[in-house]
Design an enzyme around this catalytic site. Sequence first.
Site, short mmCIF file in Angstrom:
data_model
loop_
_atom_site.label_atom_id
_atom_site.label_comp_id
_atom_site.label_asym_id
_atom_site.label_seq_id
_atom_site.Cartn_x
_atom_site.Cartn_y
_atom_site.Cartn_z
N LYS A 86 0.81 -1.22 0.00
CA LYS A 86 0.00 0.00 0.00
C LYS A 86 0.85 1.28 0.00
O LYS A 86 0.45 2.30 -0.55
CB LYS A 86 -0.94 0.02 1.21
N GLU A 108 -10.07 5.77 2.67
CA GLU A 108 -10.87 4.71 3.26
C GLU A 108 -9.93 3.57 3.58
O GLU A 108 -8.86 3.46 2.98
CB GLU A 108 -11.94 4.24 2.26
N SER A 376 1.84 -9.62 -0.67
CA SER A 376 1.51 -8.19 -0.67
C SER A 376 1.69 -7.52 0.69
O SER A 376 1.88 -6.32 0.78
CB SER A 376 0.08 -7.98 -1.17
#
Lengths: 397, 265
Positions: A86, A108, A376
């Site tokens: 991210k 969000e 990830s």
Amino acid sequence: MSKIGRFGDFGGQYVPETVMNAVHELEQAYDKYKDDEQFNAELATLYKEYANRPSLLYYAERMTKDLGGAKIYLKREDLNHTGAHKINNCLGQVLLAKKMGKKRVIAETGAGQHGVATATVCALMGLECEVYMGAEDCKRQSLNVYRMNLLGAKVTPVNSGTATLKDAINEAMRDWCSNIDTTFYCIGSTMGPHPYPTMVRDFQKIISKEIKEQIMQKEGRLPDCVVACVGGGSNAMGAFYNFIEDKSVRLVGAEAAGEGVDTDKRHAATMARGTLGIFHGMKSIFLQNEYGQIDPVYSISAGLDYPGVGPEHAHLREIGRAEYVSITDKQAVNAFEYLSKIEGIIPAIESSHAVAAAMEIAPTMSKDQIMVINISGRGDKDVYSVAKYKGVEIDEQ
Amino acid sequence: MSNNIKNRIDKCFENLAENEKALITFITAGDPDLETTEKLALEMFDKGADIIELGVPFSDPIAEGPTIQKSSLNALKEGTTLDKIFESVKNLRAKTDKPLILMMYLNTIFVYGTEKFFNKCKEYGIDGVIVPDMPFEEREEIQGFADACGVHNINLVSPTSEQRVNMIASQSSGFLYVVSSTGVTGTRSNFNTDFDSLFSLVNNAKKCPACVGFGISNPEQAGKMSKYCDGVIVGSAIVNIVDKYGKDSIEKVGEFVKSLKDAIR
């Protein structure tokens, strides 16, 4: 792309009139900065010095031997600062927000990873940050709520609807409509109205760029298969993008089947069970009823708990370039434990869906073939919920 | 104008007296139930509403504030569907020939089937649709079907539209929905918008009446707003009364609607 912001028929810009000028402003700013030398140099420095890029491509020898098929490499996005992919997107978007002169960033978050990454970069760049998070997710991921507060962000629990990721997005969009002049909306996945699906993918495509360079160096050839988990789809788009034109590379996305794709709304298997719709700014595939009401969804993974999928994934599936499999909670938890024990790497429960898919596919491949799994994120945040799933009581003190 | 549609909406504006402004009222269809919705619609027409917007409940209404979000959820819990709303429209059409509009999210139309949806609008007597999450640039999703069925696609402009106002207003029909302020639906105690400059853009370009909505919650505000435009739209303030009194809200809503209309005559 047939039209601006379209992947085939998917994508588009379905937002209220109030935010149209803001969306266009963002589009223009992104078009300007994406090829700007200084912007890219700053971003490259942040990736390297702050986020710890390039992330490693690690040969999982024990896992390879155990599964007895393809040679398996793990792309270690879990080793990035903040523990997931991210940060790649947040560094890009928040740097852009700063260039645009925005003072406030909203986001969000589902599992909290994107919220933490946004809060982190806002702290780094001195911008005000507010994160919308479903009240249910706040409970499931209270540690991440505390982390965001620690980083100086305000976390606003969202109680409307199902109190999960989709409702957090609804509330962030409402905030954006209300504070359009001052506020930059940092969307965490390859979803939403154009330019987000393209922009987020561009900030994540460094994953596949690095995989390609690293595998060429290690093996002197392209991988045969790349596997990544898919919620909105940002880590998967990042891992797939630079291989799309390399037709020999099989691209596999693993979505969340929760308690099973045949259960009544106890899954988040958009690709398996979704239909075409228009929601959250984009035309794509959604889990919904015959009247277009969006379904509540479920997965043990708060990061894959979304009733839609990014438009580029919908397109890649439609043209037959990528395939998508559904992984249950049980399979994901099994993969979570498996990778922990066999390689000493605890993957995020989201990434565990990719590991589970790889565990099915790798044994069907030959030993001279190569598979890359995108890890990830790291799984520390999930230890408590996995223990709970297994019926183990952990004393949180 | 982008089409040559002439239906109940156009006639309604033509029939207004000099200085009289249109009152457009909103309720969520199916909150607390469709039987009450029908009674409320007839009562509002009776007490001075010129056009009624029926909100089609959606699971994720991103343009709505808390009042209409709650109302939408109530209606869905009650089992309200688009087909049932069409049945109510049919019932209403037996009793009134005043304009009816559906306010709804694009996914509801798209998933139902856009062509089928507009054919039903024509069959049951819906005069216009307002789709808050469909900007002007994406109007081709519905425009052709709406035109073919004689249904106005009501465009919106907002205080942030600026240079877009001309493009949108010059290609609008039925009426132009002027959003009073940024943000979502809901009552407001005051407005920060520069209405003089917004309406000078609107009035320069408009090819149909312009009506203002979002946040108008009492007769005084309605009266002030009406100076700028051809009609005012009131939603959340009415939905609040329905929320408070439920099935017994008919008379209360009627009184409130009368007070609004009296303020803009």
